[in-house]
Design a protein around this motif. Sequence first.
Motif, mmCIF file in Angstrom:
data_model
loop_
_atom_site.group_PDB
_atom_site.id
_atom_site.type_symbol
_atom_site.label_atom_id
_atom_site.label_comp_id
_atom_site.label_asym_id
_atom_site.label_seq_id
_atom_site.Cartn_x
_atom_site.Cartn_y
_atom_site.Cartn_z
ATOM 1 N N UNK A 47 -19.883 71.446 84.281
ATOM 2 C CA UNK A 47 -20.830 70.535 83.630
ATOM 3 C C UNK A 47 -20.987 70.894 82.151
ATOM 4 N N UNK A 48 -21.010 72.189 81.839
ATOM 5 C CA UNK A 48 -21.127 72.633 80.439
ATOM 6 C C UNK A 48 -19.902 72.229 79.632
ATOM 7 N N UNK A 49 -18.731 72.356 80.221
ATOM 8 C CA UNK A 49 -17.487 71.959 79.539
ATOM 9 C C UNK A 49 -17.475 70.460 79.305
ATOM 10 N N UNK A 50 -17.870 69.705 80.315
ATOM 11 C CA UNK A 50 -17.932 68.240 80.165
ATOM 12 C C UNK A 50 -18.923 67.849 79.080
ATOM 13 N N UNK A 51 -20.063 68.515 79.038
ATOM 14 C CA UNK A 51 -21.080 68.238 78.003
ATOM 15 C C UNK A 51 -20.516 68.577 76.627
ATOM 16 N N UNK A 52 -19.808 69.695 76.511
ATOM 17 C CA UNK A 52 -19.191 70.070 75.240
ATOM 18 C C UNK A 52 -18.231 68.982 74.766
ATOM 19 N N UNK A 53 -17.369 68.491 75.663
ATOM 20 C CA UNK A 53 -16.396 67.461 75.275
ATOM 21 C C UNK A 53 -17.098 66.200 74.807
ATOM 22 N N UNK A 54 -18.163 65.799 75.489
ATOM 23 C CA UNK A 54 -18.912 64.605 75.081
ATOM 24 C C UNK A 54 -19.578 64.817 73.723
ATOM 25 N N UNK A 108 -8.996 66.562 80.272
ATOM 26 C CA UNK A 108 -9.054 67.549 79.193
ATOM 27 C C UNK A 108 -8.688 66.940 77.833
ATOM 28 N N UNK A 109 -8.529 65.614 77.786
ATOM 29 C CA UNK A 109 -8.143 64.948 76.544
ATOM 30 C C UNK A 109 -9.286 64.122 75.972
ATOM 31 N N UNK A 110 -9.345 64.093 74.662
ATOM 32 C CA UNK A 110 -10.279 63.246 73.942
ATOM 33 C C UNK A 110 -9.444 62.281 73.119
ATOM 34 N N UNK A 140 -17.513 64.086 66.277
ATOM 35 C CA UNK A 140 -16.274 63.708 65.598
ATOM 36 C C UNK A 140 -16.323 62.232 65.196
ATOM 37 N N UNK A 141 -16.742 61.383 66.132
ATOM 38 C CA UNK A 141 -16.778 59.946 65.845
ATOM 39 C C UNK A 141 -17.812 59.609 64.762
ATOM 40 N N UNK A 142 -18.935 60.294 64.771
ATOM 41 C CA UNK A 142 -19.942 60.074 63.737
ATOM 42 C C UNK A 142 -19.370 60.413 62.362
ATOM 43 N N UNK A 143 -18.632 61.512 62.275
ATOM 44 C CA UNK A 143 -18.039 61.911 61.002
ATOM 45 C C UNK A 143 -16.949 60.935 60.556
#
Length: 95
Positions: free
Chosen positions: A9-16, A48-50, A22-25
């Motif tokens: 869950x922590x990894x998923x939260x990190x990716x989100x 594991x991809x964004x 990134x998108x805001x920037x």
Amino acid sequence: MATLDKDIASIDKFKEEFLSEFMMRVAMKTPVDTGKLKDGWTGEVKGSFISIGNDQPYAEFVENGTAHNAPVGMIKTTAHEGQQVADIAVERAKK
């Protein structure tokens, strides 16, 4: 097993959070004429991809430039900020 679930869950939260920052920037660096390019950014986390994209057909020309226009490099310059983006995402994921 609860620890593993919490870690996932922590990894998923990190990716989100990474994607969000990134998108805001990228959006902040996007030049605005009609606003369609800035509004056209989309992103998603798949495993594991964004992935990040834009539905406007001229997005690539703005990003990379043409013979007549210099590149803006919204994605490229944001990618160079990757460690800053990751640091922010880590802090937000901890909350």
